[in-house]
Design a protein around this motif. Structure first.
Motif, PDB file in Angstrom:
ATOM      1  N   THR A 245       0.828  -1.218   0.000  1.00 21.06           N
ATOM      2  CA  THR A 245       0.000   0.000   0.000  1.00 21.06           C
ATOM      3  C   THR A 245       0.856   1.260   0.000  1.00 21.06           C
ATOM      4  OG1 THR A 245      -1.793  -1.115   1.161  1.00 21.06           O
ATOM      5  CG2 THR A 245      -1.745   1.280   1.281  1.00 21.06           C
ATOM      6  N   TYR A 246       1.823   1.317   0.902  1.00 22.33           N
ATOM      7  CA  TYR A 246       2.679   2.499   0.963  1.00 22.33           C
ATOM      8  C   TYR A 246       3.489   2.652  -0.332  1.00 22.33           C
ATOM      9  CZ  TYR A 246       1.786   2.696   6.030  1.00 22.33           C
ATOM     10  OH  TYR A 246       1.198   2.788   7.264  1.00 22.33           O
ATOM     11  N   GLY A 247       3.907   1.521  -0.907  1.00 25.76           N
ATOM     12  CA  GLY A 247       4.669   1.588  -2.151  1.00 25.76           C
ATOM     13  C   GLY A 247       3.889   2.275  -3.254  1.00 25.76           C
ATOM     14  N   ILE A 248       2.618   1.916  -3.385  1.00 25.43           N
ATOM     15  CA  ILE A 248       1.774   2.537  -4.412  1.00 25.43           C
ATOM     16  C   ILE A 248       1.430   3.974  -4.032  1.00 25.43           C
ATOM     17  CG2 ILE A 248      -0.489   2.425  -5.522  1.00 25.43           C
ATOM     18  CD1 ILE A 248      -0.285  -0.620  -5.379  1.00 25.43           C
ATOM     19  N   LEU A 249       1.111   4.195  -2.768  1.00 27.83           N
ATOM     20  CA  LEU A 249       0.729   5.530  -2.316  1.00 27.83           C
ATOM     21  C   LEU A 249       1.834   6.554  -2.578  1.00 27.83           C
ATOM     22  CD1 LEU A 249      -1.193   7.421  -0.799  1.00 27.83           C
ATOM     23  CD2 LEU A 249      -0.203   6.582   1.342  1.00 27.83           C
ATOM     24  N   PHE A 250       3.081   6.145  -2.360  1.00 30.32           N
ATOM     25  CA  PHE A 250       4.190   7.083  -2.500  1.00 30.32           C
ATOM     26  C   PHE A 250       4.983   6.885  -3.792  1.00 30.32           C
ATOM     27  CE2 PHE A 250       3.567   6.745   2.164  1.00 30.32           C
ATOM     28  CZ  PHE A 250       3.225   8.073   2.402  1.00 30.32           C
ATOM     29  N   GLY A 251       4.480   6.065  -4.696  1.00 28.58           N
ATOM     30  CA  GLY A 251       5.177   5.859  -5.958  1.00 28.58           C
ATOM     31  C   GLY A 251       6.493   5.125  -5.804  1.00 28.58           C
ATOM     32  N   LYS A 252       6.555   4.197  -4.839  1.00 33.42           N
ATOM     33  CA  LYS A 252       7.775   3.435  -4.564  1.00 33.42           C
ATOM     34  C   LYS A 252       7.519   1.937  -4.770  1.00 33.42           C
ATOM     35  CE  LYS A 252      10.317   6.929  -2.980  1.00 33.42           C
ATOM     36  NZ  LYS A 252      11.639   7.331  -3.525  1.00 33.42           N
ATOM     37  N   GLU A 253       6.848   1.591  -5.851  1.00 36.77           N
ATOM     38  CA  GLU A 253       6.449   0.198  -6.061  1.00 36.77           C
ATOM     39  C   GLU A 253       7.648  -0.747  -6.162  1.00 36.77           C
ATOM     40  OE1 GLU A 253       5.353   2.795  -7.766  1.00 36.77           O
ATOM     41  OE2 GLU A 253       3.176   2.710  -8.077  1.00 36.77           O
ATOM     42  N   ASP A 254       8.696  -0.332  -6.855  1.00 37.41           N
ATOM     43  CA  ASP A 254       9.853  -1.222  -7.016  1.00 37.41           C
ATOM     44  C   ASP A 254      10.514  -1.506  -5.667  1.00 37.41           C
ATOM     45  OD1 ASP A 254       9.365  -1.290  -9.706  1.00 37.41           O
ATOM     46  OD2 ASP A 254      10.968   0.105 -10.248  1.00 37.41           O
ATOM     47  N   ARG A 255      10.694  -0.466  -4.885  1.00 41.82           N
ATOM     48  CA  ARG A 255      11.307  -0.644  -3.569  1.00 41.82           C
ATOM     49  C   ARG A 255      10.405  -1.510  -2.681  1.00 41.82           C
ATOM     50  NH1 ARG A 255      15.355  -1.883  -0.550  1.00 41.82           N
ATOM     51  NH2 ARG A 255      15.310  -0.961   1.539  1.00 41.82           N
ATOM     52  N   ALA A 256       9.101  -1.338  -2.812  1.00 38.99           N
ATOM     53  CA  ALA A 256       8.159  -2.131  -2.029  1.00 38.99           C
ATOM     54  C   ALA A 256       8.279  -3.615  -2.377  1.00 38.99           C
ATOM     55  CB  ALA A 256       6.732  -1.648  -2.272  1.00 38.99           C
ATOM     56  N   GLU A 257       8.430  -3.902  -3.642  1.00 41.43           N
ATOM     57  CA  GLU A 257       8.579  -5.308  -4.029  1.00 41.43           C
ATOM     58  C   GLU A 257       9.853  -5.890  -3.458  1.00 41.43           C
ATOM     59  OE1 GLU A 257       7.648  -7.095  -7.485  1.00 41.43           O
ATOM     60  OE2 GLU A 257       5.785  -6.013  -7.884  1.00 41.43           O
ATOM     61  N   THR A 258      10.926  -5.113  -3.443  1.00 38.22           N
ATOM     62  CA  THR A 258      12.179  -5.592  -2.870  1.00 38.22           C
ATOM     63  C   THR A 258      12.033  -5.862  -1.373  1.00 38.22           C
ATOM     64  OG1 THR A 258      13.479  -4.388  -4.507  1.00 38.22           O
ATOM     65  CG2 THR A 258      14.610  -5.013  -2.486  1.00 38.22           C
ATOM     66  N   LEU A 259      11.403  -4.926  -0.661  1.00 36.91           N
ATOM     67  CA  LEU A 259      11.188  -5.119   0.781  1.00 36.91           C
ATOM     68  C   LEU A 259      10.333  -6.349   1.049  1.00 36.91           C
ATOM     69  CD1 LEU A 259      10.457  -1.495   2.123  1.00 36.91           C
ATOM     70  CD2 LEU A 259      12.523  -2.851   2.460  1.00 36.91           C
ATOM     71  N   ALA A 260       9.278  -6.518   0.260  1.00 28.76           N
ATOM     72  CA  ALA A 260       8.385  -7.664   0.453  1.00 28.76           C
ATOM     73  C   ALA A 260       9.104  -8.975   0.166  1.00 28.76           C
ATOM     74  CB  ALA A 260       7.152  -7.518  -0.430  1.00 28.76           C
ATOM     75  N   ALA A 261       9.937  -8.986  -0.864  1.00 26.51           N
ATOM     76  CA  ALA A 261      10.681 -10.205  -1.188  1.00 26.51           C
ATOM     77  C   ALA A 261      11.652 -10.556  -0.063  1.00 26.51           C
ATOM     78  CB  ALA A 261      11.441 -10.014  -2.501  1.00 26.51           C
ATOM     79  N   THR A 262      12.302  -9.552   0.495  1.00 23.94           N
ATOM     80  CA  THR A 262      13.223  -9.791   1.615  1.00 23.94           C
ATOM     81  C   THR A 262      12.468 -10.334   2.817  1.00 23.94           C
ATOM     82  OG1 THR A 262      14.707  -8.039   0.873  1.00 23.94           O
ATOM     83  CG2 THR A 262      14.877  -8.691   3.182  1.00 23.94           C
ATOM     84  N   LEU A 263      11.297  -9.754   3.083  1.00 23.48           N
ATOM     85  CA  LEU A 263      10.509 -10.218   4.223  1.00 23.48           C
ATOM     86  C   LEU A 263      10.013 -11.643   3.997  1.00 23.48           C
ATOM     87  CD1 LEU A 263       9.498  -9.241   6.970  1.00 23.48           C
ATOM     88  CD2 LEU A 263       7.374  -8.534   5.855  1.00 23.48           C
TER      89      LEU A 263
END
Length: 302
Positions: free
Chosen positions: A141-159
């Motif tokens: 949600t935050y990734g899309i809200l702030f336009g950080k989708e790529d970083r969000a995917e990386t964080l999610a993959a790490t988690l």
């Protein structure tokens, strides 16, 4: 990395009304779907878990509470304005900041109506019953809200990797009792409680099946711990989490009754990163550190 279907179904629906930076977005919050009409540029965050994730995404936060609790967030104290506490916003300071968006959650959720007098406010409380799924959903949600989708995917993959490693580490290692110390006092938590995700989502069998589901756990005696005789003790030090200066968990638990348990005698006592677990669980980096502590503890204490 792919997000779970359950998360994709309910977390975010972007409404294509223009460019990414200017489009309206419906995001799922703790109080339902909320439309954000543009990418927020100036934000104030009162919830430490939310702050942990937003900071991990590389989003600049303009307003923060006076205490940040986590060492990893302390650099924000040098760059962001203090806009009150997690329990009481400073509306004058918040108004001076002129944020586009205010994020509250958990302990600060009750202040949403107050901060909404200054700027649009969203409640991003994570209730913790399915904490890992909720954490992944918030990252998306935050990734899309702030336009950080790529970083969000990386964080999610790490988690996701941290979750898999923790589940593998605990498998077949026996049961556990989750204890929170508060100075000299102790309480225990089982499935269905705020800390119960360690049992339900990681697969750690509970040492006691019929504990209450209250948010503050069950206050117990050391005789109760001795009787439960768990294979593992998973310990949360509330005093350390909030910096109260009271007696620490190691001193509280170092008595003849706890020393007589299987967990203590075999070195199966895991002290979780207190502030990560008690204050910031559900934050992307904080949750990762919790999972690593579980993995390292169960791996070292074979």
């Amino acid at each position: 990395m792919k997000f779970p279907l359950s998360i994709l179904a309910g977390s975010v629906v972007a409404l294509a009304l223009g460019t990414a930076a200017a489009s309206a977005t419906d995001i799922e919050t703790a109080t339902g779907a909320v439309e954000i009409d543009r990418t927020p540029k100036t934000i104030a965050v009162y919830d430490i878990a939310a702050l942990d994730t937003i900071n991990a995404l590389g989003v600049t936060v303009a307003g923060v509470p006076d205490r940040l609790f986590l060492p990893e967030l302390q650099p924000l104290a040098r760059t962001a304005e203090v806009v009150g506490t997690i329990f009481e916003p400073d509306l004058e300071a918040l108004n001076a900041l002129a944020p586009d968006l205010v994020v509250v959650g958990g302990r600060s959720a009750r202040q949403a109506s107050e901060t909404a007098r200054v700027a649009q406010t969203i409640d991003m409380t994570i209730d913790g019953t399915e904490l890992l799924d909720e954490t992944l959903a918030r990252i998306e949600t935050y990734g899309i809200l702030f336009g950080k989708e790529d970083r969000a995917e990386t964080l999610a993959a790490t988690l996701d990797e941290d979750i898999a490693e923790a589940r593998a580490a605990v498998e077949g290692k026996g049961d556990a009792l989750i204890i929170m110390t508060n100075g000299p006092k102790i309480s225990v938590y089982g499935p269905g409680t705020r800390f119960g995700w360690l049992h339900s989502e990681l697969g750690i069998p509970p040492a006691v099946d019929d504990l209450g589901a209250g948010i503050h756990g069950d206050a117990v005696s050391f005789e109760f711990v001795a009787s439960a005789n768990p294979d593992w003790l998973i310990v949360v030090d509330r005093a350390a989490a909030i910096g109260s200066g009271e007696q620490n968990a190691r001193a509280t638990l170092d008595n003849v009754l706890v020393r007589g348990t299987k967990a203590w005698s075999e070195g199966h006592v895991i002290y979780l990163p207190a502030a990560d677990f008690y204050i910031a669980a559900g934050g992307a980096d904080a949750t990762g550190r919790i999972l690593k502590a579980i993995t390292e503890g169960f791996t070292a204490g074979k």
